[in-house]
Design a protein around this motif. Structure first.
Motif, PDB file in Angstrom:
ATOM      1  N   VAL B  40     -79.961 -76.836  59.571  1.00 27.02           N
ATOM      2  CA  VAL B  40     -79.735 -75.768  60.279  1.00 27.02           C
ATOM      3  C   VAL B  40     -78.954 -76.147  61.510  1.00 27.02           C
ATOM      4  O   VAL B  40     -79.355 -76.701  62.624  1.00 27.02           O
ATOM      5  CB  VAL B  40     -81.076 -75.113  60.367  1.00 27.02           C
ATOM      6  N   LYS B  41     -77.653 -75.694  61.751  1.00 25.13           N
ATOM      7  CA  LYS B  41     -77.000 -75.915  63.048  1.00 25.13           C
ATOM      8  C   LYS B  41     -77.324 -74.970  64.024  1.00 25.13           C
ATOM      9  O   LYS B  41     -77.836 -73.831  63.817  1.00 25.13           O
ATOM     10  CB  LYS B  41     -75.408 -75.683  62.702  1.00 25.13           C
ATOM     11  N   ARG B  42     -77.354 -75.499  65.277  1.00 24.52           N
ATOM     12  CA  ARG B  42     -77.701 -74.804  66.459  1.00 24.52           C
ATOM     13  C   ARG B  42     -76.796 -73.643  66.637  1.00 24.52           C
ATOM     14  O   ARG B  42     -75.568 -73.681  66.525  1.00 24.52           O
ATOM     15  CB  ARG B  42     -77.743 -75.544  67.733  1.00 24.52           C
ATOM     16  N   GLY B  43     -77.509 -72.594  67.156  1.00 32.85           N
ATOM     17  CA  GLY B  43     -76.675 -71.136  67.331  1.00 32.85           C
ATOM     18  C   GLY B  43     -76.081 -70.679  65.989  1.00 32.85           C
ATOM     19  O   GLY B  43     -74.721 -70.085  66.046  1.00 32.85           O
ATOM     20  N   THR B  44     -76.581 -70.814  64.709  1.00 29.33           N
ATOM     21  CA  THR B  44     -76.237 -70.080  63.472  1.00 29.33           C
ATOM     22  C   THR B  44     -77.492 -69.312  62.847  1.00 29.33           C
ATOM     23  O   THR B  44     -78.494 -69.595  63.095  1.00 29.33           O
ATOM     24  CB  THR B  44     -75.741 -71.144  62.563  1.00 29.33           C
ATOM     25  N   ILE B  45     -76.891 -68.547  62.192  1.00 30.23           N
ATOM     26  CA  ILE B  45     -77.909 -67.796  60.994  1.00 30.23           C
ATOM     27  C   ILE B  45     -78.056 -68.509  60.031  1.00 30.23           C
ATOM     28  O   ILE B  45     -76.611 -68.570  59.206  1.00 30.23           O
ATOM     29  CB  ILE B  45     -77.638 -66.468  61.262  1.00 30.23           C
ATOM     30  N   HIS B  46     -78.976 -69.174  59.511  1.00 30.63           N
ATOM     31  CA  HIS B  46     -78.845 -69.773  58.072  1.00 30.63           C
ATOM     32  C   HIS B  46     -80.073 -69.259  57.263  1.00 30.63           C
ATOM     33  O   HIS B  46     -81.145 -69.012  57.642  1.00 30.63           O
ATOM     34  CB  HIS B  46     -79.360 -71.226  58.415  1.00 30.63           C
ATOM     35  N   ALA B  47     -79.329 -68.813  56.095  1.00 26.93           N
ATOM     36  CA  ALA B  47     -80.323 -67.957  55.220  1.00 26.93           C
ATOM     37  C   ALA B  47     -80.819 -68.988  54.079  1.00 26.93           C
ATOM     38  O   ALA B  47     -80.144 -70.130  53.657  1.00 26.93           O
ATOM     39  CB  ALA B  47     -79.553 -66.958  54.636  1.00 26.93           C
ATOM     40  N   ILE B  48     -81.777 -68.786  53.599  1.00 26.39           N
ATOM     41  CA  ILE B  48     -82.656 -69.407  52.576  1.00 26.39           C
ATOM     42  C   ILE B  48     -82.941 -68.483  51.331  1.00 26.39           C
ATOM     43  O   ILE B  48     -83.603 -67.513  51.737  1.00 26.39           O
ATOM     44  CB  ILE B  48     -83.782 -70.301  53.007  1.00 26.39           C
TER      45      ILE B  48
END
Lengths: 377, 514
Positions: B40-48
């Motif tokens: 998960v990159k910093r400053g992102t929205i990561h969907a699972i």
């Protein structure tokens, strides 16, 4: 292990766990009080002689009916604390009817038993009706009805009583000999007479099992007990089931005092055995609302009571110690059933997952590179 | 495998907020997670994303310290950490917003936020100032002195997010956050999430609503059967492709075939009303007909009378006015049981509360609602053998995944429970099928199967009343759609030429002439 065997073992595990814990706690109490725990258990767990065995069976018969009455309520998620009041009302009315002997012989007995069932049912029905129509908790109403029953019976006892000669105790008219329920002997000598009512209790247990497990009515009752919301959505009238369950519970409760009435006391007096309804709650819990389980619970409680009688004389310990054991059993039983139930559910879920995993195509055991899908943008 | 993501060239190690490597978790007999790898990159929205039971929840419990993994490593901001409790996770800057809110209703927002975190900023002015600072910084718009019970669902969710931020989280996990929200609240939530992202926070967003995921996330990781299948860039995939990754097979779509509608009216509801003690009636003069072979869809924002409508038709409500006629027979004054036995199959909205006896075996659940008819009842007695045999038939015909009919209903997954209910309700030759949110909370595979069964019912000449919050499902299955708003039917649509947007505006009353 087959699922059936697992189920059986789990079923036994809970009461065994509860009993062991209860015995351990009782021993701690004995040790803390400086009493000889070993001797106490030696006395309680000794093999009873025939005379005592007779008492155990007779008392267990009474407790069994009480446990059944409570269990019917439990199956429907109703807590009928009022078995105590219901059996008093039932036994008193039966004693009056049988004592008056309007009908000859066993017809008189039948009439009295029917009257006991009806009065017990009616007394419990009040709580059922209040619950169904006004939403009054049956716990509260049956407790109140217990008090009312006690006073009411005491009041009417004075009206109906005949003074026994040479005694201060009050009692209803003695039941004529032809209407008594004969006992049978399991040994030689006096004090080995087992209540004939035992067979009625066994029949009641069978009927309990049959109605609950084999009839549509029983299915509706159990379904309502498990989930009122599901019951409503599937066309079961919860109000009707509430009233019916209380009526049946009360009807069985009406039988509780009858083995004593028709087997040894022959009249209802101020010394008639009390507290039977509360023991029934503990026994129903211990027996898991199952007719065989309740029988074992009733025998156990009766066994403990009987075996503790001689404690004071032989070991110098008050027999009240078994009341502690019985009380603790009720607590540990509730806890251990919940523990075992949760364990059982987990086991079953794993079993299902396992069964499904083995029939499905091989699970993705290896690295995810085994999944070659490409996303087409 | 995550390297297969069509992302820009690998960035500096430090730009990764959370790195999961080879995470595995086994329960006896079940592999919940196996070789999970996510960056998960910093400053992102990561969907699972993944089906129910794919292992998303277990993975998030591991990341939030609720359960330890059996294998693998968790790196947060480049450091390997061991999270043995949620307190550890919070210390490491990980916060979680659960699907079911954990707020005390009779406390104010301020009290709820500081509860359990009194040490940070006290309970007074300093805490209030901090709450206002966070609220302003991320546009959360909370009012610290409002009682939580006065707040709507969206506002409660913002309080939950604020709680997490207040405790210093820089990585926020949201578990199915949109499940409880109506469409415009979803948009607001997404605005908030983008605000968090711009401030450099990382958001992990768990969902199975693919359209939402595609609109809000920068990266999407798909989990299937406990393991990470692929990480994709939302710009490069469609919802359908994502769904295929989730199920691992081609997806059917709900669209109906040629019309089977006849002109024979099976269900006729006339002037149905249900007064409410609080004023506005729950149902107000509802009239409609459903014909043989027709599916009538009811669209509406939850709480506009759908549940009441179903319960009124089923006879579960008191005080209903108007009439319900099934195939010419007046059912308005008969009991629920009689209604069911005159030919209504009922798939209830809440299958666990209304549809099943969770602690009973499947064959007893087969009897439920069908106590008066064969094959489970003979001469007033429960026919265990008949019920078991018929349960076995349902298990086979409706693909209920279970070792057998003696398993407790509780042990099945939601989708399989629902398939059992559908199979049961299609038994006994119903002429009307009421399906209330039939695919809610079931996985994509079961969803497709249930759609097929509903289409089957229509083909067999049943009248079907379909209530759903899933507009695609409604449009795809229905022959006609009625929109319900505040207890009234406010418009009929032809699913052939209506868009979800048009339905959506009718559902909220916007652009509606009435």
């Amino acid at each position: 292990m087959s699922p059936r065997a697992t189920k059986f073992l789990l079923g036994i595990a809970a009461p065994v766990l509860a009993l062991v814990t209860a015995f351990a706690i009782t021993s701690l109490v004995l040790i803390a009080a400086g009493d000889p725990a070993g001797e106490v258990w030696g006395q309680i767990l000794s093999v009873p002689e025939t005379r005592k065995l007779t008492n155990i069976i007779n008392n267990a018969t009474v407790l069994y009916l009480s446990g059944l009455a409570v269990a019917i309520g439990f199956r429907m998620n109703l807590f009928n604390i009022g078995v105590d009041g219901q059996y008093r009302v039932g036994a008193f009315v039966a004693a009056v009817v049988a004592g008056e002997a309007w009908l000859p012989g066993y017809l008189n007995t039948l009439l009295a038993v029917a009257a006991a069932i009806l009065c017990g049912a009616a007394w419990a029905g009040i709580a059922g009706l209040l619950r169904a129509t006004r939403g009054v908790s049956e716990v509260i109403s049956t407790i109140m009805l217990n008090f009312i029953a006690t006073s009411l019976v005491a009041f009417f006892l004075r009206k109906a009583a005949v003074r026994v000669e040479g005694s201060n105790s009050l009692g209803t008219k003695v039941i004529p000999e032809g209407s008594r329920i004969p006992s049978f002997s399991i040994g030689s000598g006096p004090g080995t007479e087992v209540y004939g009512f035992l067979f009625v209790a066994i029949f009641a247990g069978f009927a309990f099992w049959f109605v609950l497990n084999k009839t549509r009515f029983g299915f509706d009752l159990r379904a309502t007990g498990q989930s009122t919301t599901a019951a409503v959505a599937n066309g079961i009238s919860v109000k009707k089931m509430t009233i019916l369950a209380m009526l049946i519970s009360g009807g069985v409760a009406g039988l509780v005092g009858l083995p004593i009435l028709f087997g040894s006391a022959y009249s209802y007096g101020s010394t008639f055995q009390s507290g039977l309804g509360f023991a029934g709650i503990a026994i129903a819990l211990l027996g898991r609302n199952n007719p065989i389980g309740i029988a074992i619970g009733a025998l156990l409680f009766s066994f403990l009571n009987e075996q503790s009688n001689a404690l004071q004389i032989l070991v110098g310990v008050s027999p009240d110690i078994v009341a502690i054991t019985q009380g603790v059993i009720v607590l540990t039983v509730v806890i251990s059933y919940e523990i075992v139930r949760r364990y059982g559910v987990r086991l079953e879920q794993q079993h299902v997952a396992q069964a499904l995993a083995s029939e499905a195509p091989p699970p993705p055991g290896g690295p995810s590179s085994a999944e070659p899908e490409e996303v087409r943008a | 495998m995550s390297s297969s993501a069509p992302a820009p060239a690998p960035e500096d190690q430090r730009s990764i907020a959370v790195r999961l490597r080879g995470i595995g978790k086994r329960f006896p007999g079940v592999i919940a997670n196996d070789d999970v790898n996510i960056d998960v990159k910093r400053g992102t929205i990561h969907a699972i994303v993944g089906e129910n039971g794919a292992g998303k929840s277990t993975l998030m419990k591991i990341l939030y310290g609720v359960q330890p993994p059996d294998s693998g490593t968790i790196e947060i901001n480049g450091e390997v950490v061991t999270l043995s409790s949620p307190a550890d996770a919070i210390r490491a800057g990980v916060g979680m917003v659960f699907q079911h809110f954990m707020l005390a209703d009779n406390f104010t927002v301020l009290e709820n936020v500081v509860l359990g975190a009194e040490k940070l900023h006290g309970v007074g002015a300093a805490a209030r100032a901090e709450i206002m600072r966070i609220s302003d910084a991320y546009g959360l718009d909370v009012e610290p002195d409002r009682l939580v019970e006065e707040l709507g669902v969206g506002a409660r969710q913002r309080v939950e997010i604020l709680k997490v931020l207040f405790r210093g989280a820089r990585i926020i996990i949201l578990d199915e956050p949109t499940a409880v929200l109506v469409p415009h609240e979803v948009d607001e939530l997404f605005t908030n999430l983008r605000g968090l992202k711009e401030e450099g926070l990382s958001v992990i967003f768990i969902s199975h609503k693919l359209d939402e995921v595609l609109s809000v996330a920068e990266e999407i990781t798909v989990i299937r059967r406990g393991t990470t299948v692929k990480t994709v860039d939302p710009a490069g995939v469609t919802a359908r492709q994502l769904a295929e990754l989730m199920v691992g097979s081609e997806l059917p779509s709900p669209s109906t075939e040629t019309s089977t509608v006849t002109d024979e009216v099976l269900l006729s509801v006339q002037h149905l009303g249900l007064p409410s003690p609080e004023g506005r009636p729950l149902l107000n003069d509802i009239s409609f007909d459903i014909h043989r072979g027709e599916i009538l869809g009811i669209a509406g924002v939850e709480g506009n009378g759908q549940a009441e409508l179903v319960e009124a038709i089923m006879g579960m409500r008191h005080g209903v006015t108007g009439s319900v006629r099934l195939s010419g027979t007046d059912l308005s004054h008969v009991s629920t049981r009689d209604r069911r036995e005159s030919g209504i199959g009922y798939i209830p909205e809440d299958r666990q509360r209304h549809g099943l006896l969770l602690d009973s075996p499947l064959w007893e659940n087969r009897i439920l609602g069908h106590q008066g008819r064969p094959p489970s009842v003979k001469h007033g007695l429960i026919d265990k053998r008949g019920a078991r045999t018929d349960t076995q038939r349902i298990i086979e015909q409706y693909d209920v995944r279970t070792p057998g009919p003696d398993v407790l209903a509780r042990a099945l997954s939601g989708g399989n429970q629902q398939k059992l209910i559908v199979g049961r309700e299609m038994s006994g030759d119903p002429i009307l099928l009421i399906a209330s949110h039939p695919t809610r909370g079931v996985d994509v595979g079961a969803q497709a199967a249930i759609w097929d069964h509903i289409k089957d019912a229509r083909r067999k000449g049943l009248a079907v009343l379909l209530i759903s919050a899933d507009l695609d499902e409604l449009i795809g299955l229905s022959d006609r759609i009625e929109v319900i708003l505040r207890g009234r039917l406010v418009g009929a649509f032809d699913p052939g030429d209506v868009t979800p947007e048009q339905l959506g505006s009718a559902m909220t009353g916007a652009g509606d002439p009435a």
